[in-house]
Design a protein around this motif. Structure first.
Motif, PDB file in Angstrom:
ATOM      1  N   LYS A   1      10.467   0.935  -2.794  1.00 38.76           N
ATOM      2  CA  LYS A   1      10.083   2.330  -3.280  1.00 38.76           C
ATOM      3  C   LYS A   1       8.521   2.521  -2.843  1.00 38.76           C
ATOM      4  O   LYS A   1       8.364   3.557  -2.100  1.00 38.76           O
ATOM      5  CB  LYS A   1      10.015   2.694  -4.672  1.00 38.76           C
ATOM      6  CG  LYS A   1       9.730   3.727  -5.288  1.00 38.76           C
ATOM      7  CD  LYS A   1       9.571   3.957  -7.002  1.00 38.76           C
ATOM      8  CE  LYS A   1       9.416   5.348  -7.151  1.00 38.76           C
ATOM      9  NZ  LYS A   1       8.040   5.606  -6.955  1.00 38.76           N
ATOM     10  N   THR A   2       7.788   1.343  -2.857  1.00 36.63           N
ATOM     11  CA  THR A   2       6.606   1.429  -2.269  1.00 36.63           C
ATOM     12  C   THR A   2       6.312   1.860  -0.773  1.00 36.63           C
ATOM     13  O   THR A   2       5.653   2.652  -0.280  1.00 36.63           O
ATOM     14  CB  THR A   2       6.011   0.072  -2.552  1.00 36.63           C
ATOM     15  OG1 THR A   2       5.505   0.073  -4.158  1.00 36.63           O
ATOM     16  CG2 THR A   2       4.252   0.224  -2.210  1.00 36.63           C
ATOM     17  N   LYS A   3       7.211   1.126  -0.232  1.00 34.93           N
ATOM     18  CA  LYS A   3       7.337   1.391   1.421  1.00 34.93           C
ATOM     19  C   LYS A   3       7.748   2.837   1.770  1.00 34.93           C
ATOM     20  O   LYS A   3       7.193   3.301   2.655  1.00 34.93           O
ATOM     21  CB  LYS A   3       8.206   0.261   1.864  1.00 34.93           C
ATOM     22  CG  LYS A   3       7.626  -0.929   1.892  1.00 34.93           C
ATOM     23  CD  LYS A   3       8.675  -2.065   2.723  1.00 34.93           C
ATOM     24  CE  LYS A   3       8.085  -3.606   2.797  1.00 34.93           C
ATOM     25  NZ  LYS A   3       8.838  -4.304   3.782  1.00 34.93           N
ATOM     26  N   LEU A   4       8.686   3.261   0.859  1.00 33.36           N
ATOM     27  CA  LEU A   4       9.144   4.702   1.028  1.00 33.36           C
ATOM     28  C   LEU A   4       8.171   5.642   0.894  1.00 33.36           C
ATOM     29  O   LEU A   4       7.909   6.636   1.542  1.00 33.36           O
ATOM     30  CB  LEU A   4      10.462   5.118   0.274  1.00 33.36           C
ATOM     31  CG  LEU A   4      11.737   4.314   0.637  1.00 33.36           C
ATOM     32  CD1 LEU A   4      12.797   4.648  -0.339  1.00 33.36           C
ATOM     33  CD2 LEU A   4      12.275   4.725   2.172  1.00 33.36           C
ATOM     34  N   ASP A   5       7.371   5.468  -0.270  1.00 33.41           N
ATOM     35  CA  ASP A   5       6.310   6.286  -0.483  1.00 33.41           C
ATOM     36  C   ASP A   5       4.866   6.266   0.261  1.00 33.41           C
ATOM     37  O   ASP A   5       4.238   7.030   0.829  1.00 33.41           O
ATOM     38  CB  ASP A   5       5.668   5.787  -1.875  1.00 33.41           C
ATOM     39  CG  ASP A   5       6.542   6.157  -3.041  1.00 33.41           C
ATOM     40  OD1 ASP A   5       7.479   7.138  -2.885  1.00 33.41           O
ATOM     41  OD2 ASP A   5       6.542   5.803  -4.298  1.00 33.41           O
ATOM     42  N   SER A   6       4.772   5.034   0.908  1.00 36.17           N
ATOM     43  CA  SER A   6       3.618   4.731   1.899  1.00 36.17           C
ATOM     44  C   SER A   6       4.034   5.470   2.955  1.00 36.17           C
ATOM     45  O   SER A   6       3.289   6.236   3.790  1.00 36.17           O
ATOM     46  CB  SER A   6       3.583   3.229   2.369  1.00 36.17           C
ATOM     47  OG  SER A   6       2.627   3.186   3.219  1.00 36.17           O
ATOM     48  N   ILE A   7       5.453   5.439   3.792  1.00 31.47           N
ATOM     49  CA  ILE A   7       5.766   6.045   5.003  1.00 31.47           C
ATOM     50  C   ILE A   7       5.643   7.506   4.810  1.00 31.47           C
ATOM     51  O   ILE A   7       5.187   8.399   5.630  1.00 31.47           O
ATOM     52  CB  ILE A   7       7.192   5.741   5.287  1.00 31.47           C
ATOM     53  CG1 ILE A   7       7.463   4.301   5.710  1.00 31.47           C
ATOM     54  CG2 ILE A   7       7.745   6.814   6.267  1.00 31.47           C
ATOM     55  CD1 ILE A   7       8.535   3.705   5.684  1.00 31.47           C
TER      56      ILE A   7
END
Length: 316
Positions: free
Chosen positions: A55-61
């Motif tokens: 989830k963090t990676k998706l939000d960061s992207i």
């Protein structure tokens, strides 16, 4: 009695053995179950960590995509592909949050695709920046060139203004000189005499005349020498002004209109004289169609736009 005591001891030892075995069995089962629970707890924690990381990676992207879109738009590039990728990412984020059984490997694969896409767009942005820097440099150079041209144009305009002023000054001076030359070259009527002629042709030279005995006016004068005056035919205009200041004019006797000081005015008579530059004597004859009324009359002589002489006579 002794045998019974032995039996009781045997039963007691059997019970101790059974309890020992039971205790050992329960201990084994408890240890095994605890190990399984610990393993399951570790798996749950790991799964939660994977979900959080995903989830963090998706939000960061998503955040990076927003910044890329803004940057490309600022650089004047095409954001269509970035916008579509952003829409796809938001759809994946929504699906990820709603899914009960999330396959993190699946989304990790998507994340790699998004990261690869961002790397490609970084290259595109770098190229856009280079192109913009080149354009800025070109614009600076063009602005400098335009500034130089503007300064040159202003200098030329200033020079043209100075030349125009010089031409105007020269023209005014030339006009003034021409006026002076024209005035200097103008005819002069000297020694003007205003004589009267009656019906019998008798000429009289007096200060006062009787109106009944004046049929014609005879003007006698000299044109002095003037080296600036061209020796050619000159039109000499006569204006006879009555006591009220009105010009006596009759078209039937040769009167007409000419300019005096730039304004139109009537003249009484006109005579063409060939100027010879020898102090020649000129005689002009005006045949009055009507009787002169009593009063003082003024006579003015003009040639080439200038007044060249004048006099007066009185009718009593």
């Amino acid at each position: 009695m002794q045998q019974e005591q032995k039996n009781k001891q045997s039963i007691a030892w059997a019970m101790v053995v059974v309890l020992g075995l039971a205790t050992a069995m329960f201990g084994y089962l408890f240890t095994t179950q605890k190990q399984e629970l610990t393993q399951q707890e570790s798996m749950v924690v790991e799964k939660a960590r994977e979900l959080a990381v995903t989830k963090t990676k998706l939000d960061s992207i998503s955040t990076v995509l927003d910044s890329k879109i803004a940057e490309v738009e600022k650089l004047g590039g095409d954001i269509t592909e970035l916008t579509k990728m952003k829409e796809k990412l938001e759809a994946d984020k929504l699906a990820f949050s709603k899914s009960k059984r999330v396959e993190t490997n699946k989304y990790l694969g998507k994340i790699k695709e998004y990261e690869k896409f961002l790397v490609e767009k970084d290259e595109m942005i770098a190229q856009l920046k280079a192109e913009n820097e080149h354009l800025v440099a070109s614009n600076d150079s063009l602005s400098t060139h335009v500034g130089t041209l503007t300064s040159e144009r202003e200098r030329l305009v200033q020079r043209q203004t100075e030349l125009t002023d010089s031409v105007v000054t020269f023209t005014a001076a030339n006009r003034e000189l021409s006026d002076k030359v024209s005035k200097a070259a103008a005819l002069r009527a000297q020694n003007l005499k205003i004589l009267t002629v009656n019906s019998r042709g008798k000429v009289k030279d007096k200060e006062e005349y009787k109106g009944k005995k004046v049929d014609k006016l005879k003007l006698v004068f000299n044109l002095p020498e003037n080296e600036l005056t061209a020796q050619e035919s000159k039109d000499i205009y006569v204006r006879v002004l009555d006591p009220q200041g009105a010009v006596i004019a009759d078209d039937a006797t040769g009167s007409g209109e000419f300019e005096v000081d730039g304004a139109p005015s009537k003249f009484t008579a006109r005579e063409s004289v060939a100027y010879q530059n020898n102090n020649q004597k000129v005689e002009l004859l005006y045949d009055n169609a009507s009787q002169f009324r009593p009063g003082k009359y003024n006579v003015e002589l003009y040639a080439e736009g200038y007044k060249i002489g004048g006099g007066n006579f009185t009718i009593k």
